[in-house]
Motif scaffolding. Structure first.
Motif, short mmCIF file in Angstrom:
data_model
loop_
_atom_site.label_atom_id
_atom_site.label_comp_id
_atom_site.label_asym_id
_atom_site.label_seq_id
_atom_site.Cartn_x
_atom_site.Cartn_y
_atom_site.Cartn_z
N GLY A 1 -6.07 8.26 -2.29
CA GLY A 1 -7.27 7.78 -2.29
C GLY A 1 -7.79 7.57 -3.73
O GLY A 1 -7.06 7.59 -4.68
N SER A 2 -9.07 6.95 -3.88
CA SER A 2 -9.36 6.44 -5.25
C SER A 2 -9.49 7.70 -5.92
O SER A 2 -9.58 7.92 -7.53
CB SER A 2 -10.81 5.69 -5.16
N ARG A 3 -10.12 8.89 -5.29
CA ARG A 3 -10.28 10.21 -6.11
C ARG A 3 -9.06 11.10 -6.16
O ARG A 3 -8.99 12.03 -6.97
CB ARG A 3 -11.61 10.89 -5.53
N GLU A 4 -8.33 11.15 -5.13
CA GLU A 4 -7.38 12.14 -4.78
C GLU A 4 -6.06 11.59 -4.27
O GLU A 4 -6.20 10.83 -3.42
CB GLU A 4 -7.89 13.30 -4.31
N GLN B 1 0.95 -1.29 -0.06
CA GLN B 1 -0.17 0.05 0.09
C GLN B 1 1.01 1.31 -0.02
O GLN B 1 0.49 2.26 -0.66
CB GLN B 1 -0.68 0.32 1.29
N PHE B 2 1.80 1.28 0.79
CA PHE B 2 2.98 2.30 1.00
C PHE B 2 3.55 2.46 -0.28
O PHE B 2 3.48 3.68 -1.05
CB PHE B 2 3.67 2.23 2.06
N VAL B 3 4.42 1.54 -0.70
CA VAL B 3 5.07 1.57 -1.97
C VAL B 3 4.31 2.02 -3.31
O VAL B 3 4.60 2.65 -4.15
CB VAL B 3 6.05 0.49 -2.29
N LEU B 4 3.18 1.45 -3.54
CA LEU B 4 2.45 1.72 -4.71
C LEU B 4 2.10 3.11 -4.49
O LEU B 4 1.91 3.91 -5.70
CB LEU B 4 1.31 0.77 -4.89
N SER B 5 1.59 3.74 -3.46
CA SER B 5 1.20 5.03 -3.68
C SER B 5 2.31 6.21 -4.06
O SER B 5 2.07 7.04 -4.83
CB SER B 5 0.68 5.52 -2.36
#
Lengths: 266, 89
Positions: free
Chosen positions: B68-71, B24-28
């Motif tokens: 997030g999915s939007r921003e 989750q961390f690295v993908l963001s």
């Protein structure tokens, strides 16, 4: 209706792209469709080995591109099924021997006589990958439930979305339900949530895959293999059928109890 | 033992949970094309700028990036320095 180009890619190597290409190609041909499996991994061809067709190759993709033969002459017919062909990669050249526009030309020629062209992409995100996705109408991302494969899959999805390629589907390969149950392997729902694309298949780890590769007999051709069944299901989903996902990871009674105790405590 | 720990809520996170959090961390960061080290740089600079005007607690400053999915957003948590804790000592 012109044929559809489906490219199998992953970013990371060794996740099962070539196995998936061979099996999906065979599974589609088993649905009585005309199928060409195309190896875009120039210099490191292996789709011929997976299909068991390696000693029948005369010409290859680069011979077609460079005009040494006609497209038809390079296609190796798989006699196990009525309409299944392999278009092999060249083994002695590199990725620059073919360009994305060459791939679009070849796939457009194949579309007239074929229902599906399944393209096996090389690992990576460079020229070979660009070639493999150039003509794609749909893309299947193969990943494994482990951190490096998921991260690389996300990178490839980002590149494809930037080029507005798609639809993009996800195959999670080599799932070991026992390890998932013990908490030692990412479960499929976590992978789907992280990558946020449409799931089209879950393939359980299956030892018979190795034997199938040894023999050049894609696993879908054997009747009693879980992985083979999973590939047939992917083919059906690709054709628009709604096929429920097998309950690979149903928690056992004890795990459900643990889960209950844990959630009560929170 | 693992089971007992779980039952009494003292369990260690399983490796799959750790994998999920790390991804989750690295993908963001991958998606936003920023390096995790950038946040440390931002943090130092933000502390320097704000400290010129207000007294803050530099130890408590947290800069996080979330997707997030939007921003996607940067969040800064900047506690002000208070004298209350200091007087007791």
């Amino acid at each position: 209706m012109p044929g559809k180009v489906v490219t199998i890619t992953s970013g990371k190597g060794g996740v099962g792209k070539t196995t998936a290409t061979a099996n999906l190609g065979v599974a589609l041909a088993m649905e009585n469709l005309k199928v060409v499996v195309l190896d875009a991994d120039i210099g490191l061809r292996n789709l011929d080995m997976m299909m068991g067709l390696e000693n029948r190759i005369v010409y290859d993709l680069v011979d077609v591109v460079e005009g040494r033969c006609r497209l038809r002459q390079a296609m190796v017919r798989d006699k196990r099924l009525p309409e299944l062909y392999l278009l092999p990669a060249a083994q002695t050249r590199d990725k620059t021997a073919v360009s994305p526009s060459n791939m679009i030309d070849i796939c457009n020629q194949l579309r007239d006589t074929t229902d599906f062209i399944v393209v096996d992409s090389p690992a990576g995100i460079e020229r070979g990958f660009q070639n493999a996705v150039a003509a794609a109408d749909e893309v299947i991302i193969v990943t494994n439930p482990e951190v490096a494969a998921v991260r690389d899959a996300d990178r490839v999805i980002g590149l494809l979305e930037a080029e507005e390629k798609g639809p993009i589907h996800l195959v999670i390969n080599r799932v070991k339900p026992d390890m998932v149950r013990r908490g030692d392997m990412l479960d499929t729902s976590a992978v789907i949530e992280l990558l946020a694309i449409d799931l089209i298949g879950i393939i359980p780890e299956d030892e018979s895959i190795v034997g199938a590769a040894n023999r050049g007999q894609p696993i879908v051709l054997s009747n009693n293999s879980q992985a083979g069944l999973a590939f047939r299901n992917i083919a059906r989903r690709l054709l628009g059928h709604s096929v429920p996902f097998a309950p690979l990871e149903k928690p056992g009674l004890f795990q459900r109890f643990i889960k209950l105790v844990r959630s009560e405590g929170e | 033992m693992k089971v007992l720990n779980r039952l009494f809520g003292r369990r260690q996170p399983s490796s799959s949970e750790v994998a999920r959090e790390r991804l989750q961390f690295v993908l963001s960061y991958d998606r936003a094309n920023i390096s995790p080290g950038l946040l440390d740089t931002l943090k130092d600079e933000i502390i320097a700028v704000i400290s010129r005007h207000i007294s803050i607690d530099p130890e408590g400053v947290e800069i996080t990036f979330s997707e997030g999915s939007r921003e996607s957003r940067l969040e800064a948590h900047i506690p002000l320095a208070t004298n209350r804790g200091g007087r007791k000592k």
